[in-house]
Design a protein around this motif. Sequence first.
Motif, PDB file in Angstrom:
ATOM      1  N   PRO A   1       3.543  -2.853  -6.723  1.00 21.42           N
ATOM      2  CA  PRO A   1       4.000  -1.569  -6.172  1.00 21.42           C
ATOM      3  C   PRO A   1       3.220  -0.370  -6.708  1.00 21.42           C
ATOM      4  O   PRO A   1       3.005   0.607  -6.001  1.00 21.42           O
ATOM      5  CB  PRO A   1       5.473  -1.490  -6.601  1.00 21.42           C
ATOM      6  N   GLN A   2       2.760  -0.449  -7.961  1.00 16.88           N
ATOM      7  CA  GLN A   2       2.087   0.724  -8.553  1.00 16.88           C
ATOM      8  C   GLN A   2       0.602   0.768  -8.195  1.00 16.88           C
ATOM      9  O   GLN A   2      -0.077   1.724  -8.529  1.00 16.88           O
ATOM     10  CB  GLN A   2       2.273   0.744 -10.075  1.00 16.88           C
ATOM     11  N   LYS A   3       0.104  -0.242  -7.529  1.00 17.08           N
ATOM     12  CA  LYS A   3      -1.335  -0.312  -7.281  1.00 17.08           C
ATOM     13  C   LYS A   3      -1.705   0.126  -5.869  1.00 17.08           C
ATOM     14  O   LYS A   3      -0.964  -0.129  -4.929  1.00 17.08           O
ATOM     15  CB  LYS A   3      -1.833  -1.731  -7.537  1.00 17.08           C
ATOM     16  N   ALA A   4      -2.860   0.795  -5.778  1.00 17.34           N
ATOM     17  CA  ALA A   4      -3.358   1.224  -4.471  1.00 17.34           C
ATOM     18  C   ALA A   4      -3.809   0.002  -3.673  1.00 17.34           C
ATOM     19  O   ALA A   4      -3.906  -1.105  -4.185  1.00 17.34           O
ATOM     20  CB  ALA A   4      -4.514   2.195  -4.653  1.00 17.34           C
ATOM     21  N   GLY A   5      -4.099   0.228  -2.407  1.00 18.92           N
ATOM     22  CA  GLY A   5      -4.578  -0.855  -1.561  1.00 18.92           C
ATOM     23  C   GLY A   5      -3.546  -1.202  -0.510  1.00 18.92           C
ATOM     24  O   GLY A   5      -2.344  -1.039  -0.715  1.00 18.92           O
ATOM     25  N   VAL A   6      -4.030  -1.696   0.618  1.00 16.04           N
ATOM     26  CA  VAL A   6      -3.128  -2.122   1.687  1.00 16.04           C
ATOM     27  C   VAL A   6      -2.601  -3.514   1.331  1.00 16.04           C
ATOM     28  O   VAL A   6      -3.285  -4.292   0.660  1.00 16.04           O
ATOM     29  CB  VAL A   6      -3.901  -2.126   3.038  1.00 16.04           C
ATOM     30  N   SER A   7      -1.389  -3.818   1.750  1.00 13.31           N
ATOM     31  CA  SER A   7      -0.855  -5.149   1.468  1.00 13.31           C
ATOM     32  C   SER A   7      -1.600  -6.157   2.349  1.00 13.31           C
ATOM     33  O   SER A   7      -2.082  -5.804   3.432  1.00 13.31           O
ATOM     34  CB  SER A   7       0.636  -5.207   1.782  1.00 13.31           C
ATOM     35  N   PRO A   8      -1.705  -7.401   1.897  1.00 19.26           N
ATOM     36  CA  PRO A   8      -2.407  -8.400   2.726  1.00 19.26           C
ATOM     37  C   PRO A   8      -1.822  -8.474   4.140  1.00 19.26           C
ATOM     38  O   PRO A   8      -2.567  -8.585   5.117  1.00 19.26           O
ATOM     39  CB  PRO A   8      -2.182  -9.703   1.956  1.00 19.26           C
ATOM     40  N   ALA A   9      -0.505  -8.328   4.239  1.00 15.80           N
ATOM     41  CA  ALA A   9       0.134  -8.411   5.560  1.00 15.80           C
ATOM     42  C   ALA A   9      -0.225  -7.220   6.444  1.00 15.80           C
ATOM     43  O   ALA A   9      -0.158  -7.316   7.668  1.00 15.80           O
ATOM     44  CB  ALA A   9       1.650  -8.505   5.401  1.00 15.80           C
ATOM     45  N   GLY A  10      -0.602  -6.114   5.825  1.00 14.80           N
ATOM     46  CA  GLY A  10      -0.923  -4.919   6.607  1.00 14.80           C
ATOM     47  C   GLY A  10      -2.400  -4.770   6.919  1.00 14.80           C
ATOM     48  O   GLY A  10      -2.812  -3.815   7.582  1.00 14.80           O
ATOM     49  N   LEU A  11      -3.210  -5.701   6.426  1.00 11.96           N
ATOM     50  CA  LEU A  11      -4.671  -5.553   6.572  1.00 11.96           C
ATOM     51  C   LEU A  11      -5.125  -5.552   8.038  1.00 11.96           C
ATOM     52  O   LEU A  11      -5.910  -4.703   8.450  1.00 11.96           O
ATOM     53  CB  LEU A  11      -5.395  -6.667   5.798  1.00 11.96           C
ATOM     54  N   ALA A  12      -4.618  -6.501   8.825  1.00 11.72           N
ATOM     55  CA  ALA A  12      -5.071  -6.607  10.214  1.00 11.72           C
ATOM     56  C   ALA A  12      -4.810  -5.297  10.958  1.00 11.72           C
ATOM     57  O   ALA A  12      -5.674  -4.793  11.688  1.00 11.72           O
ATOM     58  CB  ALA A  12      -4.367  -7.775  10.911  1.00 11.72           C
ATOM     59  N   GLU A  13      -3.619  -4.742  10.731  1.00 13.56           N
ATOM     60  CA  GLU A  13      -3.250  -3.507  11.422  1.00 13.56           C
ATOM     61  C   GLU A  13      -4.147  -2.347  10.982  1.00 13.56           C
ATOM     62  O   GLU A  13      -4.582  -1.534  11.798  1.00 13.56           O
ATOM     63  CB  GLU A  13      -1.777  -3.195  11.126  1.00 13.56           C
ATOM     64  N   LEU A  14      -4.414  -2.271   9.682  1.00  8.89           N
ATOM     65  CA  LEU A  14      -5.274  -1.183   9.201  1.00  8.89           C
ATOM     66  C   LEU A  14      -6.701  -1.326   9.746  1.00  8.89           C
ATOM     67  O   LEU A  14      -7.322  -0.329  10.134  1.00  8.89           O
ATOM     68  CB  LEU A  14      -5.290  -1.138   7.664  1.00  8.89           C
ATOM     69  N   LEU A  15      -7.209  -2.547   9.784  1.00 11.63           N
ATOM     70  CA  LEU A  15      -8.562  -2.745  10.317  1.00 11.63           C
ATOM     71  C   LEU A  15      -8.616  -2.356  11.796  1.00 11.63           C
ATOM     72  O   LEU A  15      -9.595  -1.760  12.256  1.00 11.63           O
ATOM     73  CB  LEU A  15      -9.011  -4.202  10.122  1.00 11.63           C
ATOM     74  N   ALA A  16      -7.554  -2.687  12.528  1.00 12.41           N
ATOM     75  CA  ALA A  16      -7.509  -2.306  13.946  1.00 12.41           C
ATOM     76  C   ALA A  16      -7.464  -0.781  14.072  1.00 12.41           C
ATOM     77  O   ALA A  16      -8.115  -0.193  14.948  1.00 12.41           O
ATOM     78  CB  ALA A  16      -6.285  -2.944  14.615  1.00 12.41           C
ATOM     79  N   TYR A  17      -6.736  -0.155  13.183  1.00 12.14           N
ATOM     80  CA  TYR A  17      -6.648   1.315  13.178  1.00 12.14           C
ATOM     81  C   TYR A  17      -8.039   1.930  12.940  1.00 12.14           C
ATOM     82  O   TYR A  17      -8.440   2.875  13.615  1.00 12.14           O
ATOM     83  CB  TYR A  17      -5.662   1.775  12.099  1.00 12.14           C
ATOM     84  N   CYS A  18      -8.763   1.366  11.967  1.00  8.52           N
ATOM     85  CA  CYS A  18     -10.114   1.858  11.650  1.00  8.52           C
ATOM     86  C   CYS A  18     -11.020   1.725  12.872  1.00  8.52           C
ATOM     87  O   CYS A  18     -11.812   2.611  13.173  1.00  8.52           O
ATOM     88  CB  CYS A  18     -10.718   1.071  10.489  1.00  8.52           C
ATOM     89  N   GLU A  19     -10.899   0.605  13.546  1.00  8.42           N
ATOM     90  CA  GLU A  19     -11.753   0.365  14.702  1.00  8.42           C
ATOM     91  C   GLU A  19     -11.476   1.383  15.807  1.00  8.42           C
ATOM     92  O   GLU A  19     -12.393   1.972  16.377  1.00  8.42           O
ATOM     93  CB  GLU A  19     -11.546  -1.060  15.208  1.00  8.42           C
ATOM     94  N   ARG A  20     -10.185   1.603  16.053  1.00  8.48           N
ATOM     95  CA  ARG A  20      -9.825   2.586  17.094  1.00  8.48           C
ATOM     96  C   ARG A  20     -10.318   3.981  16.722  1.00  8.48           C
ATOM     97  O   ARG A  20     -10.755   4.754  17.560  1.00  8.48           O
ATOM     98  CB  ARG A  20      -8.306   2.618  17.292  1.00  8.48           C
TER      99      ARG A  20
END
Length: 215
Positions: free
Chosen positions: A126-145
Motif C-alpha cells: 500500500p505504501q509503494k508507488a506503481g500500478v497494481s498488477p491487476a491494473g496494468l492492462a487498463e493503464l497501458l490501454a489508457y497510455c495508448e489512447r
Amino acid sequence: MLNELKDKITKAARVAGREGRPVVLLAVTKGQSADTVKALVEDGHRHFGENRVQEAAAKYGPLREAYTDLRLHLIGPLQTNKVRDALALFDVIETVDRPELVDALCKAEPRERQQFYVQVNTGEEPQKAGVSPAGLAELLAYCERAGLPISGLMCIPPAGQPPAPHFAFLVELGKRHGLSTFSMGMSDDFEVAVIQGSTEVRLGRALFGPAGLPE
Ligand SMILES: *Cc1c(COP(=O)(O)O)cnc(C)c1O
C-alpha cells in the motif's frame, strides 16, 4: 568499482544464456555530489538515475549541455506539478503509474526521443508507488489512447521477500503486453534480476558505498 559490477552483470547474463542485448547499468546518484557525477561522466559512463527532479536538475543541468549523449532516468515518483521540469531534464521516466500522470505528461508534449516505463507494484504494497498488477492492462490501454508510448516496465520488490519471483512476474507481465525492457535489480539483487531477464539494473550502494542510502 564500475568495471567490477559490469563484470558481475556480464557473468550473470552468461549464466542465464542471455548474451545478446547488453544490460544497462544505471548509476543511481541520489545523495551523491555533482563532483561524483562529473567524475563518472568524464570516465565515460552515460546512464544515470535520480529519484527527485529538483536534486537532479542541480546536478545534471550543467553537465547535460556538455554531454548530449547522457541518458538520465527518473526512478522516483513524479508529481503532476513537476512534469514540465521532469521532461526538460530526463530522457526516461520510469515511474508512470496513474492516468493523471499520463495526462500531464501528454499535455507537456514529450520530446521525440523520450521514453516512458510503467512502474508496477508487484508486491501490492500500500505504501509503494506503481500500478497494481491487476491494473496494468487498463493503464497501458489508457497510455495508448492518450498517445504516450510505453517502452518498458519497472519494479521494486518488497524488502524482506525473495526478489526472483517478483522479477519473473514483471517479465511475464511485460511479455503479455509486448514489452521487452525491464528495469529491475538494485545493489542487493541485481544479479538475480539479470538472470530473470532484467535489461537495466539500478545501482546506488554497490557503486558508491552505503553513503547513498536508499530512501
Ligand atoms: C535508491 C534506488 C536505487 C538504488 O538502490 P541501491 O540499493 O543503493 O542500489 C534503485 N532504484 C530506486 C527506485 C531507488 O530509489
